[in-house]
Design a protein around this motif. Structure first.
Motif, PDB file in Angstrom:
ATOM      1  N   MET A   1      38.876  72.303  55.825  1.00  0.00           N
ATOM      2  CA  MET A   1      40.266  71.896  55.605  1.00  0.00           C
ATOM      3  C   MET A   1      40.880  71.348  56.884  1.00  0.00           C
ATOM      4  N   SER A   2      40.578  72.007  58.007  1.00  0.00           N
ATOM      5  CA  SER A   2      41.103  71.565  59.295  1.00  0.00           C
ATOM      6  C   SER A   2      40.606  70.164  59.630  1.00  0.00           C
ATOM      7  N   ALA A   3      39.319  69.911  59.423  1.00  0.00           N
ATOM      8  CA  ALA A   3      38.740  68.597  59.725  1.00  0.00           C
ATOM      9  C   ALA A   3      39.386  67.503  58.887  1.00  0.00           C
ATOM     10  N   LEU A   4      39.599  67.785  57.610  1.00  0.00           N
ATOM     11  CA  LEU A   4      40.222  66.792  56.725  1.00  0.00           C
ATOM     12  C   LEU A   4      41.652  66.503  57.147  1.00  0.00           C
ATOM     13  N   ARG A   5      42.384  67.561  57.523  1.00  0.00           N
ATOM     14  CA  ARG A   5      43.767  67.370  57.963  1.00  0.00           C
ATOM     15  C   ARG A   5      43.828  66.551  59.257  1.00  0.00           C
ATOM     16  N   GLN A   6      42.795  66.686  60.095  1.00  0.00           N
ATOM     17  CA  GLN A   6      42.798  66.010  61.390  1.00  0.00           C
ATOM     18  C   GLN A   6      42.228  64.592  61.344  1.00  0.00           C
ATOM     19  N   GLY A   7      41.675  64.191  60.198  1.00  0.00           N
ATOM     20  CA  GLY A   7      41.245  62.798  60.113  1.00  0.00           C
ATOM     21  C   GLY A   7      39.874  62.532  59.549  1.00  0.00           C
ATOM     22  N   ALA A   8      39.044  63.560  59.304  1.00  0.00           N
ATOM     23  CA  ALA A   8      37.742  63.321  58.682  1.00  0.00           C
ATOM     24  C   ALA A   8      37.941  62.873  57.233  1.00  0.00           C
ATOM     25  N   ALA A   9      37.043  62.018  56.753  1.00  0.00           N
ATOM     26  CA  ALA A   9      37.195  61.460  55.405  1.00  0.00           C
ATOM     27  C   ALA A   9      36.685  62.406  54.324  1.00  0.00           C
ATOM     28  N   ARG A  10      35.552  63.035  54.579  1.00  0.00           N
ATOM     29  CA  ARG A  10      34.978  63.950  53.586  1.00  0.00           C
ATOM     30  C   ARG A  10      34.098  64.964  54.284  1.00  0.00           C
ATOM     31  N   VAL A  11      33.966  66.115  53.631  1.00  0.00           N
ATOM     32  CA  VAL A  11      33.165  67.210  54.182  1.00  0.00           C
ATOM     33  C   VAL A  11      32.166  67.658  53.126  1.00  0.00           C
ATOM     34  N   ALA A  12      30.926  67.877  53.543  1.00  0.00           N
ATOM     35  CA  ALA A  12      29.920  68.406  52.629  1.00  0.00           C
ATOM     36  C   ALA A  12      29.426  69.746  53.156  1.00  0.00           C
ATOM     37  N   ILE A  13      29.405  70.745  52.282  1.00  0.00           N
ATOM     38  CA  ILE A  13      28.833  72.053  52.602  1.00  0.00           C
ATOM     39  C   ILE A  13      27.585  72.197  51.750  1.00  0.00           C
ATOM     40  N   CYS A  14      26.423  72.213  52.382  1.00  0.00           N
ATOM     41  CA  CYS A  14      25.196  72.170  51.582  1.00  0.00           C
ATOM     42  C   CYS A  14      24.030  72.848  52.296  1.00  0.00           C
ATOM     43  N   ASP A  15      22.953  73.029  51.542  1.00  0.00           N
ATOM     44  CA  ASP A  15      21.758  73.694  52.046  1.00  0.00           C
ATOM     45  C   ASP A  15      21.013  72.734  52.971  1.00  0.00           C
ATOM     46  N   GLY A  16      20.909  73.103  54.251  1.00  0.00           N
ATOM     47  CA  GLY A  16      20.251  72.246  55.219  1.00  0.00           C
ATOM     48  C   GLY A  16      18.762  72.086  54.990  1.00  0.00           C
ATOM     49  N   ARG A  17      18.196  72.877  54.076  1.00  0.00           N
ATOM     50  CA  ARG A  17      16.761  72.787  53.789  1.00  0.00           C
ATOM     51  C   ARG A  17      16.460  71.795  52.672  1.00  0.00           C
ATOM     52  N   THR A  18      17.494  71.153  52.132  1.00  0.00           N
ATOM     53  CA  THR A  18      17.323  70.185  51.050  1.00  0.00           C
ATOM     54  C   THR A  18      16.634  68.931  51.564  1.00  0.00           C
ATOM     55  N   GLU A  19      15.552  68.550  50.923  1.00  0.00           N
ATOM     56  CA  GLU A  19      14.787  67.389  51.385  1.00  0.00           C
ATOM     57  C   GLU A  19      15.601  66.103  51.219  1.00  0.00           C
ATOM     58  N   GLY A  20      15.605  65.282  52.254  1.00  0.00           N
ATOM     59  CA  GLY A  20      16.315  64.009  52.197  1.00  0.00           C
ATOM     60  C   GLY A  20      17.820  64.145  52.136  1.00  0.00           C
ATOM     61  N   LEU A  21      18.339  65.278  52.602  1.00  0.00           N
ATOM     62  CA  LEU A  21      19.753  65.621  52.438  1.00  0.00           C
ATOM     63  C   LEU A  21      20.700  64.519  52.920  1.00  0.00           C
ATOM     64  N   LEU A  22      20.541  64.068  54.140  1.00  0.00           N
ATOM     65  CA  LEU A  22      21.524  63.169  54.749  1.00  0.00           C
ATOM     66  C   LEU A  22      21.535  61.795  54.084  1.00  0.00           C
ATOM     67  N   VAL A  23      20.368  61.241  53.854  1.00  0.00           N
ATOM     68  CA  VAL A  23      20.287  59.928  53.205  1.00  0.00           C
ATOM     69  C   VAL A  23      20.826  60.003  51.787  1.00  0.00           C
ATOM     70  N   ARG A  24      20.546  61.091  51.100  1.00  0.00           N
ATOM     71  CA  ARG A  24      21.018  61.244  49.719  1.00  0.00           C
ATOM     72  C   ARG A  24      22.540  61.378  49.679  1.00  0.00           C
ATOM     73  N   LEU A  25      23.119  62.101  50.648  1.00  0.00           N
ATOM     74  CA  LEU A  25      24.577  62.199  50.708  1.00  0.00           C
ATOM     75  C   LEU A  25      25.198  60.831  50.999  1.00  0.00           C
ATOM     76  N   LEU A  26      24.612  60.095  51.941  1.00  0.00           N
ATOM     77  CA  LEU A  26      25.133  58.775  52.292  1.00  0.00           C
ATOM     78  C   LEU A  26      25.044  57.801  51.127  1.00  0.00           C
ATOM     79  N   SER A  27      24.053  58.004  50.261  1.00  0.00           N
ATOM     80  CA  SER A  27      23.891  57.103  49.113  1.00  0.00           C
ATOM     81  C   SER A  27      24.808  57.459  47.954  1.00  0.00           C
ATOM     82  N   GLY A  28      25.548  58.586  48.096  1.00  0.00           N
ATOM     83  CA  GLY A  28      26.500  58.969  47.059  1.00  0.00           C
ATOM     84  C   GLY A  28      26.012  60.024  46.095  1.00  0.00           C
ATOM     85  N   GLU A  29      24.800  60.542  46.318  1.00  0.00           N
ATOM     86  CA  GLU A  29      24.275  61.577  45.430  1.00  0.00           C
ATOM     87  C   GLU A  29      25.068  62.866  45.588  1.00  0.00           C
ATOM     88  N   ALA A  30      25.287  63.561  44.503  1.00  0.00           N
ATOM     89  CA  ALA A  30      26.046  64.816  44.514  1.00  0.00           C
ATOM     90  C   ALA A  30      25.141  65.960  44.943  1.00  0.00           C
TER      91      ALA A  30
END
Length: 259
Positions: free
Chosen positions: A223-252
């Motif tokens: 919430m603090s990051a969003l209030r200060q200017g970040a566009a979106r925040v993701a809270i997710c399992d860091g062990r998910t394969e391909g996590l970052l590219v999949r988030l950038l591509s719009g996958e939920a």
């Protein structure tokens, strides 16, 4: 992906032992995206203190930090955990550089508003000049969450809060928490995480007691990051394969928060 996108990643200590693949993904994404990574180091600090015969004490989830503990915190965060992550990123092809919040006046801290924590600090100000200089030159900053008061007193800063302040200051397109859980859930026995949250939704989860334990500071930081200017925040399992590219591509994946 474009070079204009900015991603701030909070690398959780809970996934560090199995995080080699994640760091390889970070290195890959950093070829096209401006990436800054902030790490914690709680388990390593606790073990170093234990070996020195010092018991760890926590108050409302934050480490009580006396003078002796502070010296161990600095040594472990800046000298052990930070360099271990830098080495892994370098091996994966990233141009990683390790810094702390002390360097270049990156994180100005003030004593924590919570009493009884000793040398724990809250972020008062983020000086992004160092980060912008490094990012512009093609480096991937890896930041240990330590801050300095204007007097020069060192402060132990919560990594989630430090990452949130940096994500807000950089106006990150993505602020990503990598944890060992799938995201924010409506209950302990829920099979899937809540896919989308607003600041109001997150506040309600805390107020009603649905969010508990370590998820509370993550939601507060989000919430603090969003209030200060970040566009979106993701809270997710860091062990998910391909996590970052999949988030950038719009996958939920996990829980994504917006203002």
């Amino acid at each position: 992906m474009t070079t204009q996108k900015t991603m701030v990643i909070k690398h959780g200590g809970s996934v560090e032992s199995s995080g080699a693949r994640l760091l390889e993904e970070v290195a890959t994404v950093a070829r096209d995206v401006r990436v800054t990574l902030i790490h914690g180091g709680g388990p390593a600090i606790t073990e170093a203190l234990r070996q020195g015969g010092v018991a760890s004490t926590f108050l409302r989830g934050r480490r009580v930090t006396d003078e002796r503990t502070l010296s161990v915190v600095e040594a472990v965060l800046a000298g052990t955990v930070n360099k271990r992550i830098v080495r892994a990123l370098q091996a994966a092809g990233a141009n990683a550089v390790g810094v702390t919040g002390e360097d270049g006046g990156l994180l100005t801290a003030i004593p924590s508003v919570e009493e009884g924590l000793g040398f724990v600090g809250d972020v008062q100000r983020v000086n992004t000049k160092l980060l912008e200089t490094l990012l512009l030159a093609g480096f991937l900053p890896v930041i240990a969450p330590l801050g300095l008061e204007e007097s020069g007193q060192l402060r132990n800063v919560n990594a989630d809060a430090a990452a949130a302040a940096i994500a807000g200051a950089l106006r990150a397109d993505w602020f990503i928490f990598t944890t060992d859980v799938a995201g924010v859930k409506e209950s302990l026995d829920a099979e899937k995480p809540i896919p989308k949250l607003t600041i109001a939704d997150a506040y309600a989860l805390i107020e009603t007691g649905v969010a508990t334990g370590g998820m509370i500071p993550k939601l507060e930081a989000a919430m603090s990051a969003l209030r200060q200017g970040a566009a979106r925040v993701a809270i997710c399992d860091g062990r998910t394969e391909g996590l970052l590219v999949r988030l950038l591509s719009g996958e939920a994946i996990g829980t994504v928060m917006t203002a």
